[in-house]
Scaffold this motif. Structure first.
Motif, PDB file in Angstrom:
ATOM      1  N   VAL A  69       0.850  -1.190   0.000  1.00 15.36           N
ATOM      2  CA  VAL A  69       0.000   0.000   0.000  1.00 15.36           C
ATOM      3  C   VAL A  69       0.886   1.242   0.000  1.00 15.36           C
ATOM      4  N   VAL A  70       0.444   2.267  -0.684  1.00 15.98           N
ATOM      5  CA  VAL A  70       1.090   3.576  -0.641  1.00 15.98           C
ATOM      6  C   VAL A  70       0.557   4.334   0.571  1.00 15.98           C
ATOM      7  N   ASN A  71       1.411   5.144   1.207  1.00 15.22           N
ATOM      8  CA  ASN A  71       0.963   5.936   2.346  1.00 15.22           C
ATOM      9  C   ASN A  71       1.761   7.226   2.409  1.00 15.22           C
ATOM     10  N   ALA A  72       1.105   8.308   2.825  1.00 16.81           N
ATOM     11  CA  ALA A  72       1.764   9.610   2.952  1.00 16.81           C
ATOM     12  C   ALA A  72       1.611  10.107   4.381  1.00 16.81           C
ATOM     13  N   PRO A  73       2.519   9.750   5.277  1.00 10.31           N
ATOM     14  CA  PRO A  73       2.403  10.199   6.665  1.00 10.31           C
ATOM     15  C   PRO A  73       2.825  11.657   6.831  1.00 10.31           C
ATOM     16  N   PRO A  94       1.931 -12.254   8.695  1.00  5.89           N
ATOM     17  CA  PRO A  94       3.398 -12.092   8.680  1.00  5.89           C
ATOM     18  C   PRO A  94       3.987 -12.213   7.274  1.00  5.89           C
ATOM     19  N   GLY A  95       4.895 -11.292   6.978  1.00  2.29           N
ATOM     20  CA  GLY A  95       5.648 -11.351   5.742  1.00  2.29           C
ATOM     21  C   GLY A  95       4.899 -10.983   4.485  1.00  2.29           C
ATOM     22  N   ARG A  96       3.677 -10.465   4.604  1.00  4.78           N
ATOM     23  CA  ARG A  96       2.864 -10.217   3.411  1.00  4.78           C
ATOM     24  C   ARG A  96       2.618  -8.743   3.131  1.00  4.78           C
ATOM     25  N   LEU A  97       2.983  -7.839   4.045  1.00  7.76           N
ATOM     26  CA  LEU A  97       2.663  -6.421   3.872  1.00  7.76           C
ATOM     27  C   LEU A  97       3.905  -5.618   3.514  1.00  7.76           C
ATOM     28  N   SER A  98       3.748  -4.742   2.528  1.00 10.18           N
ATOM     29  CA  SER A  98       4.755  -3.729   2.211  1.00 10.18           C
ATOM     30  C   SER A  98       4.074  -2.369   2.232  1.00 10.18           C
ATOM     31  N   VAL A  99       4.836  -1.331   2.602  1.00 10.60           N
ATOM     32  CA  VAL A  99       4.306   0.035   2.664  1.00 10.60           C
ATOM     33  C   VAL A  99       5.277   0.942   1.914  1.00 10.60           C
ATOM     34  N   LEU A 165       9.513  -1.031   4.292  1.00  9.20           N
ATOM     35  CA  LEU A 165       9.208   0.380   4.087  1.00  9.20           C
ATOM     36  C   LEU A 165       9.948   0.838   2.836  1.00  9.20           C
ATOM     37  N   LEU A 166       9.197   0.949   1.745  1.00  9.28           N
ATOM     38  CA  LEU A 166       9.749   1.406   0.479  1.00  9.28           C
ATOM     39  C   LEU A 166       9.541   2.910   0.337  1.00  9.28           C
ATOM     40  N   GLU A 180      18.612   6.907   0.622  1.00  3.74           N
ATOM     41  CA  GLU A 180      19.328   7.022   1.898  1.00  3.74           C
ATOM     42  C   GLU A 180      18.575   6.341   3.042  1.00  3.74           C
ATOM     43  N   TRP A 181      17.236   6.219   2.919  1.00  3.38           N
ATOM     44  CA  TRP A 181      16.459   5.704   4.051  1.00  3.38           C
ATOM     45  C   TRP A 181      15.518   4.553   3.717  1.00  3.38           C
ATOM     46  N   ALA A 182      15.174   4.369   2.459  1.00  7.78           N
ATOM     47  CA  ALA A 182      14.166   3.368   2.112  1.00  7.78           C
ATOM     48  C   ALA A 182      14.800   2.009   1.837  1.00  7.78           C
TER      49      ALA A 182
END
Length: 316
Positions: A69-73, A94-99, A165-166, A180-182
């Motif tokens: 899922v895309v997210n904009a915090p 477990p192991g199935r979610l990416s953000v 966390l992409l 640098e962070w993803a």
């Protein structure tokens, strides 16, 4: 070959139908799915915008494959709330979610009534949010005073492993900063030379690369073009315009002079499934590990059947 997934567009399709569609996509042979996360659609013709996190719980419960899922915090979402949401989903599945985290668009974020910062400030705010989310996912208590504020937050329910966390990026400048962070990158289909530049900072570090590809398929070529123009002409604008428009009505006004023939730059349009095989093989040759296909029409069933029968077997 990369993982080939299906994209769930909440801006276009009610969540109940998207739930049916994601199940069909898995049965047809798609290996993963990706989800948008909007408060409003891009145009009044699209006409939907379900809450992505509620849908994700149901989608993960009724499928077996990974879903991102895309997210904009930072504005519409407080980072502590994002951390709690993704931790809960990752604990359950477990192991199935990416953000994939990004700086967002004004069309979704203006609902808070807060000012819309410039891009540099949004980047700095996102980086603070990433640090807060990561710390919370490791079980730390977090207090932070900056562009976002956090007071003694701690997650009491944690997954064994936090979700990936992409970063979202469409320019090489943003990609260099995000590398640098993803932990990886998701971007959108663009000219080959642009895609190579955007992917390079992540490829150099051996981090995974994902690509979203907008397509329009119908048995008739003219119908495929009509679908693309009717549903997706408000999505043809380059940054920063697309980041800074506030409402679906304003998007529709901005797209008033977009012609059907103008759609070929933003959407891969064809009636022959072999064309999509060629396009997706080209994307694979560019080194993308995951490719998420978004049919820009509101009716997904025939598209999923077509790809399941004629496209996915050619890519296996």
């Amino acid at each position: 070959m990369p993982v080939v997934g299906w994209h769930a567009s909440h801006e276009q399709i009610p969540p109940s139908r998207l739930l049916r569609d994601v199940r069909q996509a898995e049965e047809a042979g798609f290996e993963a799915a990706w989800s948008s996360d909007h408060f409003s659609p891009w145009s009044s013709r699209q006409g939907e915008s379900g809450f992505a996190f509620a849908w994700l719980g149901a989608a993960l419960a009724t499928t077996r494959f990974p879903i991102g899922v895309v997210n904009a915090p930072g504005q519409r979402y407080h980072p502590a709330v994002v951390a709690q949401a993704v931790a809960t989903l990752a604990e359950m599945y477990p192991g199935r979610l990416s953000v994939a985290l990004g700086t967002g668009e004004f069309s979704n974020e203006h609902v808070t009534g807060d000012p819309w910062p410039d891009k540099a400030t949004r980047n700095a705010r996102l980086r603070e949010c990433v640090d807060v989310i990561r710390a919370l996912l490791t079980g730390e208590e977090v207090t932070h005073h900056g562009l976002v504020r956090v007071d003694r937050a701690r997650l009491w329910t944690l997954p064994e492993r936090p979700p990936r966390l992409l970063a979202t990026a469409v320019s090489d400048a943003t990609a260099r900063w995000a590398a640098e962070w993803a932990e990886g990158l998701i971007t959108i289909w663009q000219p080959e030379d642009v895609l190579r530049r955007v992917a390079e900072p992540f490829r150099d570090q051996g981090k995974p690369l994902a690509l979203q590809v907008h397509v329009s398929w119908a048995p008739d070529e003219d119908e495929a073009l009509r679908i693309a123009h009717e549903q997706w002409r408000t999505n043809t604008f380059p940054a920063p315009l697309c980041w800074d428009i506030a409402t679906p009505e304003q998007f529709d006004q901005a797209a008033a002079h977009v012609r059907p023939e103008d759609m070929h730059g933003a959407v891969l349009i064809a009636s022959d499934p072999k064309r999509f095989v060629e396009w997706l093989l080209k994307a694979a040759d560019l080194g993308f590990d995951e490719i998420y296909v978004h049919h820009v029409g509101q009716e997904q069933e025939a598209f999923i059947d077509c790809f399941g029968e004629h496209v996915l077997p050619e890519l296996a």
